[in-house]
Structures are given as structure tokens and as C-alpha cells.
Design an enzyme around this catalytic site. Sequence first.
Site, short mmCIF file in Angstrom:
data_model
loop_
_atom_site.label_atom_id
_atom_site.label_comp_id
_atom_site.label_asym_id
_atom_site.label_seq_id
_atom_site.Cartn_x
_atom_site.Cartn_y
_atom_site.Cartn_z
N ASP A 118 0.88 -1.26 -0.08
CA ASP A 118 -0.10 -0.06 0.07
C ASP A 118 0.94 1.26 0.10
O ASP A 118 0.75 1.90 1.00
CB ASP A 118 -0.94 -0.18 1.34
CG ASP A 118 -0.14 0.01 2.44
OD1 ASP A 118 1.12 -0.33 2.79
OD2 ASP A 118 -0.73 0.23 3.68
N ASP B 234 7.55 3.72 3.08
CA ASP B 234 8.42 2.54 3.35
C ASP B 234 8.14 1.40 2.25
O ASP B 234 8.93 0.59 1.87
CB ASP B 234 8.43 2.10 4.61
CG ASP B 234 7.01 2.05 5.19
OD1 ASP B 234 6.31 2.65 4.61
OD2 ASP B 234 6.85 1.01 6.17
N ASP B 235 6.87 1.22 1.94
CA ASP B 235 6.49 0.14 0.78
C ASP B 235 7.28 0.54 -0.46
O ASP B 235 7.72 -0.39 -1.28
CB ASP B 235 4.94 0.34 0.35
CG ASP B 235 4.08 0.11 1.52
OD1 ASP B 235 3.50 -0.97 1.77
OD2 ASP B 235 3.86 1.17 2.24
N ASN C 233 -2.52 2.53 3.63
CA ASN C 233 -1.82 3.85 4.02
C ASN C 233 -2.80 5.04 3.13
O ASN C 233 -3.01 6.12 3.66
CB ASN C 233 -0.55 4.08 3.53
CG ASN C 233 0.34 3.45 4.09
OD1 ASN C 233 0.31 3.23 5.49
ND2 ASN C 233 1.69 2.81 3.47
N THR D 93 2.92 -6.05 2.96
CA THR D 93 3.34 -4.99 3.70
C THR D 93 2.42 -4.05 3.93
O THR D 93 2.58 -2.60 4.00
CB THR D 93 4.44 -4.57 3.14
OG1 THR D 93 4.22 -3.83 1.62
CG2 THR D 93 5.65 -5.20 2.80
N ASN E 233 1.76 1.02 17.01
CA ASN E 233 2.25 2.50 16.64
C ASN E 233 0.60 3.29 16.19
O ASN E 233 0.63 4.33 16.10
CB ASN E 233 3.08 2.56 15.40
CG ASN E 233 2.60 2.01 14.01
OD1 ASN E 233 1.43 1.28 14.21
ND2 ASN E 233 3.39 1.81 13.19
N GLU F 109 -0.17 -2.38 15.77
CA GLU F 109 0.22 -1.74 14.51
C GLU F 109 -0.83 -1.59 13.67
O GLU F 109 -1.70 -2.17 13.41
CB GLU F 109 1.22 -2.55 14.32
CG GLU F 109 2.16 -2.11 13.03
CD GLU F 109 1.50 -2.65 11.83
OE1 GLU F 109 1.82 -1.93 10.69
OE2 GLU F 109 0.80 -3.41 11.45
N PHE F 110 -0.49 -0.37 12.65
CA PHE F 110 -1.24 0.02 11.72
C PHE F 110 -1.88 -1.28 10.72
O PHE F 110 -3.08 -1.48 10.49
CB PHE F 110 -0.85 1.15 10.85
CG PHE F 110 -1.55 1.68 9.90
CD1 PHE F 110 -2.72 2.63 9.92
CD2 PHE F 110 -1.37 1.22 8.35
CE1 PHE F 110 -3.19 3.00 8.71
CE2 PHE F 110 -2.46 1.53 7.33
CZ PHE F 110 -3.24 2.50 7.60
N ASN F 111 -0.92 -1.91 10.16
CA ASN F 111 -1.66 -2.99 8.94
C ASN F 111 -2.46 -3.82 9.53
O ASN F 111 -3.40 -4.41 9.00
CB ASN F 111 -0.29 -3.53 8.42
CG ASN F 111 0.56 -2.63 7.72
OD1 ASN F 111 0.13 -1.60 7.32
ND2 ASN F 111 1.79 -3.27 7.25
N HIS G 222 9.95 0.46 7.67
CA HIS G 222 9.42 -0.97 8.05
C HIS G 222 9.60 -1.90 7.10
O HIS G 222 10.01 -2.92 7.03
CB HIS G 222 7.68 -0.56 8.42
CG HIS G 222 7.71 0.39 9.39
ND1 HIS G 222 7.68 0.17 10.86
CD2 HIS G 222 7.17 1.71 9.35
CE1 HIS G 222 7.38 1.31 11.33
NE2 HIS G 222 7.33 2.09 10.69
N ASP G 223 8.90 -1.46 5.67
CA ASP G 223 8.56 -2.44 4.91
C ASP G 223 9.66 -3.16 4.39
O ASP G 223 9.58 -4.49 4.09
CB ASP G 223 7.39 -2.10 3.88
CG ASP G 223 6.11 -1.70 4.44
OD1 ASP G 223 6.00 -2.46 5.62
OD2 ASP G 223 5.43 -0.80 3.86
C1 PIR Z 1 1.32 3.23 9.21
C2 PIR Z 1 2.55 3.03 8.47
C3 PIR Z 1 3.89 3.52 8.71
C4 PIR Z 1 3.82 4.46 9.78
C5 PIR Z 1 2.71 4.83 10.40
N1 PIR Z 1 2.82 5.66 11.77
C6 PIR Z 1 1.60 3.98 10.31
C7 PIR Z 1 2.57 1.89 7.27
C8 PIR Z 1 3.78 1.39 6.66
O1 PIR Z 1 3.66 1.24 5.32
C9 PIR Z 1 4.05 -0.10 7.16
O2 PIR Z 1 3.94 -0.99 6.39
C10 PIR Z 1 3.31 -0.12 8.36
N2 PIR Z 1 1.85 0.63 7.91
C11 PIR Z 1 3.72 0.40 9.59
O3 PIR Z 1 2.94 0.41 10.84
CA CA Z 2 3.10 -0.52 4.05
#
Ligand code: PIR
Ligand code: CA
Length: 312
Positions: A9, A13-14, A38, A124, A158, A164-166, A239-240
Site C-alpha cells: 500500500d 516505506d513500501d 496507507n 506490507t 504505533n 500496529e497499523f497494518n 518498516h517494509d
Molecule cells: C502506518 C505505516 C507507517 C507508519 C505509521 N505510523 C503508520 C505503514 C507502513 O507502510 C508500514 O507498512 C506499516 N504501516 C507500519 O505500521
Molecule cells: Ca505498508
Amino acid sequence: MQHIILDCDPGHDDAMAILLAVGNPDIDLIGVTTVGGNQSLDKVTYNARSVLEMAHAADIPVHAGCDRPLLRPLEVAASIHGESGLDGVALPEPTRPLDAGHAVNWIIDTIMNSEPGTITLVPTGPLTNIAIAARMEPRIVERVKEVVLMGGGVHVGNWSPVAEFNIKTDPEAARMVFREPWPLTMVGLDLTHQALCTPQVQSRIDAIGTELSAFASGLMDFFRASYRNDEDFVDPPVHDPCTIAYLIDPDVMTMRRCPLDVETADGPALGMTVADLRGSEPSAQDCHTQVALKLDFDRFWNMIIDAITRIG
Ligand code: PIR
Ligand code: CA
């Protein structure tokens, strides 16, 4: 050679994960699939095509997938990635048209038409596409070599104190994916919060001196600003690409094998990944899931810089 499908998405970082997958000679990126996360599905799909264009890899197919989570409305991460999903850089117009066909169908057909045990899924973003694929064609579960995903975290969140978001974006899909018996590696925040793009790292990216390295550095500038404003980080965690780095060289991180599950009840723990760390570490035969804990920082960034350099 690792044959992978990147389900993403983009997302700053993707985008870095795409660059690492394209630029590393041990990775065969057979296709990119996209999922609402995202940003909206339309935006992240455009971004994926544009990043491939930027990486001189427009021959790689892109299929758009699910535009929202299984049960919940999509809540995008515009506070981190901006309105476009890739704010802060100029995106080249893609030359390759978007491929026809839904990502879930393409994932299933690709796996069913390949030798068993040869395709690795690398999600990711939210796990919506992967969950639907596993329901629609259950035989993919035993044919996939492994699932190496960015998401979750054992000790930190986060998008909430513990999520975590995903995973939090589509917790039901995540639970489905974690409970299928395929080998699953969770590269979560425990690991990715160590993948910081420090000023020293970024000056090495700048020193490559190509249009692509300037693009990557522009991504990192925006990501750094987001993380300073929103998350109280000095440098952004990238991250990804950690998922791809693990596939290139598993020694880039330390793993702990343990049962993993996902909280789906509404409330303060929604989207939490729960790791059972009691007792001694189980064998791969007894436990199909593992979590990444410690990153070899220098080895990781060397891979990224090598990939951007190779692409040219
Ligand atoms: C979401 C992301 C990154 C940072 C925040 N704060 C929120 C997205 C990134 O693309 C990664 O896949 C994952 N989601 C990290 O939580
Ligand atoms: Ca991502």
C-alpha cells in the site's frame, strides 16, 4: 532465487521495499498487488506503478486488490504518508497500463500455476487480499513457500498503545492469515523500529548520486518530518523493506519462534498481535509462526544502498 509477490500500500516505506526487491539480484519480483491501507486503493495503486517506473521496472505487473478491510471502514494513514500516500516527491507518470484482473485472482492463479513451494507472499499493508485469497482458494495455503509480512509487534504498537497499523486496519483479515498453517514470519515493530534512516544512512543514499537515489532521499525527508511531527521519533523507521531483507539474508535479523494470534474484539487491544513467549522455543514442526526481534543495522542498510546503486 526467491520468487515473491509484494502485496503493498505505498507508502514511503513500501516504496523502499519495491526498490530493494527490484534492485537485489536474489529476489525475483514476479508481481506487485495493492490494497487500500496507507491511502485509498486508487492512490496506492498509482504509487506502486509510479515507483516501478522510477525503478526502470515497468515490466513488472501491478494488480489492484481490495479497497477496504473485510468488516470495517478504511482509515488511511494520511498523517504519516500525506494526501497522495507518497507526499514529498514528484511521481513519474506510469507508462505501463494497470493490469486487468483483481489482485486476489492474480495471486491465486499465479500460485496455482507455479510449482508448489516456490512462491513467497510478502504483505506490507493490511492483510485483506491475502485473507480473501486463502478463503477463495484454500489450496494456496500449502503451495505457498512462506508468508513474510510487515505488521504487528510483540512489545509495542504505533496505531494504538498495543496495535500496529497494518493489523489494526484489518484485524479480521490478519487473524485469518495468522491462523492458516503456512509458515509465517512476522516482521513487526519490534524489528522495524530499529531500521532507522539516520542522517549518516541518508548521506550514503545521497552519495549514490542518481535520480533514483534523490527520489529515495526525498521519500526519507518526508517520512522523517512525519515521524518527528506525529510519532516523536528523530529518524524514521523504514518498516517494509525489512521483509525483503529477511528473504535476501535471514541472518540480517534474530528470530523467535512462538505462537501468534490477533485480537479482533473491539476495545483497547483491538489489532494487537499476541505472542506466546512462555517456556522454551518450539520447533518449526510444532509452531508455524515466528517473530523478528533484532536487526543487524549495517547489513540491512548495505542491502538497500546496494539495491539503489544497482538499479542505477
Ligand atoms: C502506518 C505505516 C507507517 C507508519 C505509521 N505510523 C503508520 C505503514 C507502513 O507502510 C508500514 O507498512 C506499516 N504501516 C507500519 O505500521
Ligand atoms: Ca505498508
